[in-house]
Design an enzyme around this catalytic site. Structure first.
Site, PDB file in Angstrom:
ATOM      1  NE  ARG A  28      32.443  -7.612  22.988  1.00 28.02           N
ATOM      2  CZ  ARG A  28      32.469  -8.108  24.228  1.00 28.02           C
ATOM      3  NH1 ARG A  28      31.369  -8.468  24.823  1.00 28.02           N
ATOM      4  NH2 ARG A  28      33.619  -8.251  24.837  1.00 28.02           N
ATOM      5  NE  ARG A  32      27.001 -12.874  25.418  1.00 30.92           N
ATOM      6  CZ  ARG A  32      27.750 -12.679  26.498  1.00 30.92           C
ATOM      7  NH1 ARG A  32      27.869 -13.623  27.398  1.00 30.92           N
ATOM      8  NH2 ARG A  32      28.359 -11.537  26.681  1.00 30.92           N
TER       9      ARG A  32
END
Ligand code: CP3
Length: 346
Positions: A28, A32
């Site tokens: 990941r 974000r």
């Protein structure tokens, strides 16, 4: 002058070779916690729109390479594009996660599409072609898919759950329908990985995030066996395909996983006993992992000690430094930089 090709260190580990400094990337890594990701995410609209926009998906794939100089880039997409390409409705609710029409009735499995619509996935292959052109030559490019069991857990529940009770119950109550669904996902995932490799990724990772929730027999049946079929099907088309497996939470069943699956590396979560992993797993196959993602949030001495413990356990053999699961949005960027410096001995 001899043509001195730049070595991709991570790919070299997948050939079984230890590196003096382990290659490093993070699951990941495009996400974000990065302000540049959030900016692109905002202009993309929905999350799937981002996955299916080659220009934007290529941009976010490259962001962590530009910022941190990681040794691998991972294609920006999601494991749930496969159910989407099989005709299930998939959406992502901001702050909550994925939503699918839950497949709770076994009769519905028969009406599930068996072939992925590669036209739907074509933007993903285009993303791969674009990233490949832009990537520095020493950086390994990874594609991925979800393992059938993990993808099925989302298809049956229609959302993420803490213990995957809906899928486990469905598999106990309706083993034939469940097997059919897994078969469909095996075929779709193998075809998807073959196309990713042909479009230009150097290796692929199969994410089985929910493997660890299964009892051992069910783990063998629903995690190991379908993954073995994907590996075999991919290698029928591409004999030297490099494949990493990541059965999160497998614990001591990881030994069976690596003995039954001809993988080039296996991902270690942060819960695994390191001595067991070094002596029983890394002896057979290269390992990747296993820093606790929370240690990366904590930073400071806890982070340094965590990094050192991982390096001490695994850096004598073929090893790829990574987290034991994905980086979370609240992780400070300075801690990622500190981790990289420590791994590279800076
Ligand atoms: O940087 C990378 O690792 C590449 C991109 C990637 C994403 N998802 C992007 C993503 C990869 C490899 C995945 C895999 C994935 N997706 C898994 C397996 C690995 C894991 O983390 O367990 C799973 C189970 C999924 C399904 C999924 N996608 C969930 C449960 C969620 C919601 C949770 C969350 O973190 O929001 C997603 C959404 C998702 N996939 C995001 C990203 C960057 C966040 C959504 C957003 O940006 O709005």
């Amino acid at each position: 002058m001899a043509n001195t090709a730049v070595k991709k260190t991570l790919l070299d580990v997948l050939h079984g070779n230890r590196q003096s400094v382990p290659p490093i990337w993070m699951m990941r890594q495009a996400g974000r916690y990065l302000p540049e990701y959030r900016a692109v995410r905002e202009k993309a609209g929905g999350f799937l729109d981002l996955c299916f926009s080659p220009e934007l998906a290529a941009e976010v794939t490259l962001q962590p390479i530009k910022r941190f100089g990681f040794d691998a880039a991972i294609l920006f997409s999601d494991i749930l594009v496969i159910p989407h390409a099989l005709g299930c409705k998939v959406s992502f609710v901001a702050g909550e996660g994925p939503r699918l029409d839950p497949l709770s009735d076994p009769k519905l499995v028969g009406s599930m599409k068996r072939d992925v619509d590669h036209a739907v996935l074509e933007p993903v292959y285009e993303t791969i072609r674009r990233v490949k052109q832009a990537l520095p030559p020493a950086v390994t490019f990874l594609g991925f898919c979800g393992a059938p069991w993990t993808v099925a857990t989302y298809m049956i529940a229609g959302e993420g759950t803490a213990d995957q009770a809906p899928a486990r119950l469905f598999a106990y109550r309706h083993p034939e329908a469940f097997a059919q669904m897994i078969d469909n996902l095996v075929e779709a995932s193998a075809a998807y990985l073959v196309r990713q490799l042909r479009a230009g990724v150097d290796a692929v990772q199969i994410f089985d995030t929910w493997a660890g929730i299964l009892p051992p027999e069910q783990f063998a049946r629903w995690s190991i066996a379908p993954t073995a079929r994907i590996v075999a099907a991919v290698r029928t088309e591409i004999p030297d395909a490099r494949i990493i497996g990541f059965p999160r939470g497998a614990g001591s069943s990881l030994e069976r996983y690596v003995s039954e699956l001809p993988l080039n590396a296996v991902g270690l979560d942060w819960m695994i006993d390191r001595k067991f992993a070094r002596e029983r797993i890394q002896r057979r196959v290269a390992v990747q992992g296993n820093l606790d993602p929370l240690v990366l949030i904590a930073g400071g001495d806890a982070l340094d000690a965590g990094v050192d413990a991982v390096l001490e356990a695994f850096s004598d053999g073929p090893f790829i430094f990574n987290l034991g699961h994905g980086i979370t949005p609240e992780t400070p960027i300075a801690n990622v930089e500190r981790m990289i410096r420590r791994v590279r001995g800076g």
